[in-house]
Write an enzyme that holds these catalytic residues in place. Structure first.
Site, PDB file in Angstrom:
ATOM      1  N   TYR A  51      46.832  -8.745 -23.023  1.00 29.13           N
ATOM      2  CA  TYR A  51      47.336  -7.940 -21.907  1.00 29.13           C
ATOM      3  C   TYR A  51      47.889  -8.800 -20.757  1.00 29.13           C
ATOM      4  O   TYR A  51      47.987  -8.316 -19.628  1.00 29.13           O
ATOM      5  CB  TYR A  51      46.244  -7.002 -21.383  1.00 29.13           C
ATOM      6  N   PHE A  59      44.669  -2.623 -12.251  1.00 26.28           N
ATOM      7  CA  PHE A  59      43.684  -2.173 -13.227  1.00 26.28           C
ATOM      8  C   PHE A  59      43.388  -3.227 -14.298  1.00 26.28           C
ATOM      9  O   PHE A  59      42.656  -2.956 -15.249  1.00 26.28           O
ATOM     10  CB  PHE A  59      44.138  -0.867 -13.895  1.00 26.28           C
ATOM     11  N   ARG A  87      54.865   5.791 -30.729  1.00 26.21           N
ATOM     12  CA  ARG A  87      54.777   6.157 -29.312  1.00 26.21           C
ATOM     13  C   ARG A  87      54.767   7.687 -29.168  1.00 26.21           C
ATOM     14  O   ARG A  87      54.080   8.230 -28.302  1.00 26.21           O
ATOM     15  CB  ARG A  87      55.951   5.569 -28.512  1.00 26.21           C
ATOM     16  N   THR A  93      50.811   7.747 -21.621  1.00 22.10           N
ATOM     17  CA  THR A  93      49.671   6.902 -21.243  1.00 22.10           C
ATOM     18  C   THR A  93      48.553   7.725 -20.607  1.00 22.10           C
ATOM     19  O   THR A  93      47.379   7.560 -20.940  1.00 22.10           O
ATOM     20  CB  THR A  93      50.143   5.815 -20.231  1.00 22.10           C
ATOM     21  N   ARG A 104      46.662  11.151 -27.675  1.00 15.63           N
ATOM     22  CA  ARG A 104      46.065  11.053 -26.339  1.00 15.63           C
ATOM     23  C   ARG A 104      45.730  12.428 -25.759  1.00 15.63           C
ATOM     24  O   ARG A 104      44.724  12.580 -25.064  1.00 15.63           O
ATOM     25  CB  ARG A 104      46.985  10.240 -25.424  1.00 15.63           C
ATOM     26  N   ASN A 114      42.188   5.629 -23.145  1.00 16.97           N
ATOM     27  CA  ASN A 114      43.180   6.524 -23.736  1.00 16.97           C
ATOM     28  C   ASN A 114      43.368   6.312 -25.243  1.00 16.97           C
ATOM     29  O   ASN A 114      44.433   6.564 -25.788  1.00 16.97           O
ATOM     30  CB  ASN A 114      44.503   6.456 -22.959  1.00 16.97           C
ATOM     31  N   HIS A 117      46.427   1.982 -28.485  1.00 13.28           N
ATOM     32  CA  HIS A 117      47.537   1.153 -28.016  1.00 13.28           C
ATOM     33  C   HIS A 117      48.614   1.181 -29.080  1.00 13.28           C
ATOM     34  O   HIS A 117      48.309   1.192 -30.274  1.00 13.28           O
ATOM     35  CB  HIS A 117      47.094  -0.304 -27.824  1.00 13.28           C
TER      36      HIS A 117
HETATM   37  P1  GDP Z   1      50.797   2.234 -22.734  1.00 17.31           P
HETATM   38  O1  GDP Z   1      51.919   1.368 -23.273  1.00 17.31           O
HETATM   39  O2  GDP Z   1      51.071   3.694 -22.849  1.00 17.31           O
HETATM   40  O3  GDP Z   1      49.446   1.860 -23.321  1.00 17.31           O
HETATM   41  O4  GDP Z   1      50.698   1.964 -21.163  1.00 17.31           O
HETATM   42  P2  GDP Z   1      50.849   0.655 -20.223  1.00 17.31           P
HETATM   43  O5  GDP Z   1      51.486  -0.468 -20.991  1.00 17.31           O
HETATM   44  O6  GDP Z   1      51.493   1.092 -18.956  1.00 17.31           O
HETATM   45  O7  GDP Z   1      49.352   0.261 -19.869  1.00 17.31           O
HETATM   46  C1  GDP Z   1      48.523  -0.423 -20.779  1.00 17.31           C
HETATM   47  C2  GDP Z   1      47.131   0.158 -20.729  1.00 17.31           C
HETATM   48  O8  GDP Z   1      46.562  -0.096 -19.462  1.00 17.31           O
HETATM   49  C3  GDP Z   1      47.058   1.684 -20.878  1.00 17.31           C
HETATM   50  O9  GDP Z   1      47.110   2.137 -22.209  1.00 17.31           O
HETATM   51  C4  GDP Z   1      45.717   1.984 -20.216  1.00 17.31           C
HETATM   52  O10 GDP Z   1      44.627   1.734 -21.109  1.00 17.31           O
HETATM   53  C5  GDP Z   1      45.681   0.963 -19.104  1.00 17.31           C
HETATM   54  N1  GDP Z   1      46.133   1.562 -17.840  1.00 17.31           N
HETATM   55  C6  GDP Z   1      47.411   1.882 -17.475  1.00 17.31           C
HETATM   56  N2  GDP Z   1      47.437   2.427 -16.248  1.00 17.31           N
HETATM   57  C7  GDP Z   1      46.140   2.435 -15.827  1.00 17.31           C
HETATM   58  C8  GDP Z   1      45.495   2.871 -14.620  1.00 17.31           C
HETATM   59  O11 GDP Z   1      46.123   3.362 -13.682  1.00 17.31           O
HETATM   60  N3  GDP Z   1      44.126   2.719 -14.566  1.00 17.31           N
HETATM   61  C9  GDP Z   1      43.401   2.155 -15.595  1.00 17.31           C
HETATM   62  N4  GDP Z   1      42.065   2.032 -15.481  1.00 17.31           N
HETATM   63  N5  GDP Z   1      43.973   1.746 -16.730  1.00 17.31           N
HETATM   64  C10 GDP Z   1      45.315   1.889 -16.845  1.00 17.31           C
END
Ligand code: GDP
Length: 140
Positions: A51, A59, A87, A93, A104, A114, A117
């Site tokens: 990550y 976060f 996706r 998300t 989700r 959620n 991934h």
């Molecule tokens: P994804 O590609 O849909 O998984 O979303 P992102 O790449 O934006 O974020 C990666 C992961 O970070 C997400 O799947 C969540 O597990 C986590 N995440 C994203 N936004 C938040 C947030 O606002 N709060 C928290 N606690 N986790 C978040």
């Protein structure tokens, strides 16, 4: 339409609630084939590396702590337009914004917990697959 591979993780909230079969069923009934899969307990170093793109986000600490809290299942999914299709199957998300029928919407607990991934581009799919799998572990 081309056959593609994408990288997937069944996250700790899913393994904890014994949802790996229910989620895999969603992939399979939507035409994605699981060509590699293993259950692992990520180390902090592995999760931080995976990550790294999010390390400036507020976060990040919470995300890494969550991803190492319980085992996960890492997978390679294969099918036509696999990156985009996955996706769609995953949903937004934030589960509150996810469409009906998506993983989700049905299973996620919150924006952080959620359930899944999925890679967001072909380029990232390749990088993420190589992060967890050797080429010979993929069996199409
Ligand atoms: P994804 O590609 O849909 O998984 O979303 P992102 O790449 O934006 O974020 C990666 C992961 O970070 C997400 O799947 C969540 O597990 C986590 N995440 C994203 N936004 C938040 C947030 O606002 N709060 C928290 N606690 N986790 C978040």
């Amino acid at each position: 339409m081309t056959t593609q591979q994408t990288f997937s993780i069944l996250k700790p909230d899913a393994t904890r609630r014994n949802l790996t079969g229910a989620i895999n069923q969603k992939f399979e009934e939507n035409g994605l084939r699981i060509v590699a899969q293993k259950r692992i307990h990520m180390t902090r170093e592995q999760a931080e590396g995976f990550y790294a793109v999010h390390k400036e986000r507020p976060f990040f600490g919470e995300l890494v702590d969550f991803m190492i809290s319980e085992p996960v299942v890492v997978q390679v999914l294969e099918g036509e337009n696999a990156v985009l299709k996955n996706r769609e199957i995953m949903g937004a998300t934030n589960p509150e914004e996810a469409d009906a029928g998506t993983i989700r919407k049905e299973f996620a607990l919150s924006i952080g917990e959620n359930s899944v991934h999925g890679s967001d581009s072909d380029e990232n799919a390749e990088i993420e697959i190589a992060y967890f799998f050797k080429p010979e572990e993929l069996v199409g």
